[in-house]
Design an enzyme around this catalytic site. Structure first.
Site, PDB file in Angstrom:
ATOM      1  N   LYS A 137     -95.872 -19.135 -99.784  1.00 20.73           N
ATOM      2  CA  LYS A 137     -95.972 -20.469 -99.170  1.00 20.73           C
ATOM      3  C   LYS A 137     -95.559 -21.528-100.186  1.00 20.73           C
ATOM      4  O   LYS A 137     -95.773 -21.385-101.381  1.00 20.73           O
ATOM      5  CB  LYS A 137     -97.423 -20.771 -98.772  1.00 20.73           C
ATOM      6  CG  LYS A 137     -97.920 -20.052 -97.531  1.00 20.73           C
ATOM      7  CD  LYS A 137     -99.287 -20.621 -97.131  1.00 20.73           C
ATOM      8  CE  LYS A 137     -99.636 -20.233 -95.721  1.00 20.73           C
ATOM      9  NZ  LYS A 137    -100.895 -20.855 -95.250  1.00 20.73           N
ATOM     10  N   LYS A 146     -98.409 -16.257-102.222  1.00 25.55           N
ATOM     11  CA  LYS A 146     -98.646 -16.067-100.782  1.00 25.55           C
ATOM     12  C   LYS A 146     -97.369 -16.283 -99.979  1.00 25.55           C
ATOM     13  O   LYS A 146     -97.362 -16.224 -98.761  1.00 25.55           O
ATOM     14  CB  LYS A 146     -99.732 -17.057-100.309  1.00 25.55           C
ATOM     15  CG  LYS A 146    -101.122 -16.705-100.783  1.00 25.55           C
ATOM     16  CD  LYS A 146    -102.127 -17.821-100.601  1.00 25.55           C
ATOM     17  CE  LYS A 146    -102.296 -18.339 -99.247  1.00 25.55           C
ATOM     18  NZ  LYS A 146    -103.392 -19.338 -99.155  1.00 25.55           N
TER      19      LYS A 146
HETATM   20  N1  C2G Z   1    -106.656 -22.011 -89.163  1.00 26.19           N
HETATM   21  C1  C2G Z   1    -107.182 -22.033 -87.877  1.00 26.19           C
HETATM   22  N2  C2G Z   1    -106.420 -22.458 -86.848  1.00 26.19           N
HETATM   23  C2  C2G Z   1    -105.150 -22.878 -87.045  1.00 26.19           C
HETATM   24  C3  C2G Z   1    -104.600 -22.875 -88.343  1.00 26.19           C
HETATM   25  C4  C2G Z   1    -105.383 -22.434 -89.404  1.00 26.19           C
HETATM   26  O1  C2G Z   1    -108.348 -21.650 -87.675  1.00 26.19           O
HETATM   27  N3  C2G Z   1    -104.416 -23.294 -85.974  1.00 26.19           N
HETATM   28  C5  C2G Z   1    -107.490 -21.523 -90.256  1.00 26.19           C
HETATM   29  C6  C2G Z   1    -106.930 -20.270 -90.933  1.00 26.19           C
HETATM   30  O2  C2G Z   1    -107.267 -19.107 -90.186  1.00 26.19           O
HETATM   31  C7  C2G Z   1    -107.644 -20.319 -92.279  1.00 26.19           C
HETATM   32  C8  C2G Z   1    -107.758 -21.834 -92.551  1.00 26.19           C
HETATM   33  O3  C2G Z   1    -107.560 -22.498 -91.273  1.00 26.19           O
HETATM   34  O4  C2G Z   1    -108.959 -19.777 -92.154  1.00 26.19           O
HETATM   35  C9  C2G Z   1    -106.722 -22.329 -93.534  1.00 26.19           C
HETATM   36  O5  C2G Z   1    -105.449 -21.972 -93.056  1.00 26.19           O
HETATM   37  P1  C2G Z   1    -104.271 -21.761 -94.143  1.00 26.19           P
HETATM   38  O6  C2G Z   1    -104.212 -22.934 -95.022  1.00 26.19           O
HETATM   39  O7  C2G Z   1    -103.056 -21.289 -93.414  1.00 26.19           O
HETATM   40  O8  C2G Z   1    -104.896 -20.546 -94.973  1.00 26.19           O
HETATM   41  P2  C2G Z   1    -104.191 -19.194 -95.411  1.00 26.19           P
HETATM   42  O9  C2G Z   1    -102.845 -19.451 -95.956  1.00 26.19           O
HETATM   43  O10 C2G Z   1    -104.359 -18.250 -94.286  1.00 26.19           O
HETATM   44  O11 C2G Z   1    -105.103 -18.792 -96.678  1.00 26.19           O
HETATM   45  O12 C2G Z   1    -107.376 -15.767 -99.525  1.00 26.19           O
HETATM   46  C10 C2G Z   1    -107.198 -16.231 -98.199  1.00 26.19           C
HETATM   47  C11 C2G Z   1    -106.010 -17.141 -98.063  1.00 26.19           C
HETATM   48  O13 C2G Z   1    -105.975 -18.111 -99.098  1.00 26.19           O
HETATM   49  C12 C2G Z   1    -106.057 -17.811 -96.689  1.00 26.19           C
END
Ligand code: C2G
Length: 130
Positions: free
Chosen positions: A46, A44
């Site tokens: 990350k 990803k």
């Molecule tokens: N999130 C949110 N508000 C934020 C930050 C994050 O609502 N200010 C939500 C993201 O939209 C996601 C969840 O928290 O639904 C987890 O965020 P991340 O760990 O950044 O997830 P991500 O890397 O987007 O992984 O297969 C899908 C991916 O694994 C999603």
């Protein structure tokens, strides 16, 4: 029992994550979090501060979460939906439209508004520039 699933890295757990999980749980009685493994995070683009095991321990401690499973790749969602008898898939609206194909599995797909002004990368850069 209505079962909900969501996916993510959840690194440096913050109130934006908690807001998402709290709202996701409102769609059912049982919430599964598929937590991105350290290896999948590399795919990803990350690099999480906390390892999978530490992130798993933190997410398992959240009252809204009933089960944490590993997210190992982009292609496991349909298998997960079948294996865990999921009724609703929930994720933040930064992913809007990206997982609509899951509707073909007969489930609800919900994109929730992100919590503004907080993100793991923001936390990292704020701390770096202190
Ligand atoms: N999130 C949110 N508000 C934020 C930050 C994050 O609502 N200010 C939500 C993201 O939209 C996601 C969840 O928290 O639904 C987890 O965020 P991340 O760990 O950044 O997830 P991500 O890397 O987007 O992984 O297969 C899908 C991916 O694994 C999603």
């Amino acid at each position: 029992m209505k079962r909900v699933i969501t996916y993510g890295t959840f690194d440096l757990l913050h109130y934006g994550h908690i807001n998402l999980l709290r709202r996701a749980k409102q769609y059912g009685d049982y919430l599964i979090v598929a937590l991105s493994t350290d290896e999948f995070n590399k795919e990803k683009g990350k690099k999480s501060y906390f390892s999978y095991e530490k992130r798993k321990m933190l997410v398992e401690a959240i009252r809204y979460v009933d089960l944490v499973i590993p997210e190992k790749n982009w292609n496991q969602k349909i298998t997960d939906i079948k294996e865990y008898h999921i009724d609703t898939f929930v994720i933040g609206d930064d992913w809007k439209g990206k997982f609509d194909y899951l509707k073909d599995e007969g489930i609800n797909v919900v994109y929730l508004p992100r919590t503004p002004e907080i993100s793991t990368s923001q936390i990292k850069s704020d701390l770096y520039n202190k």
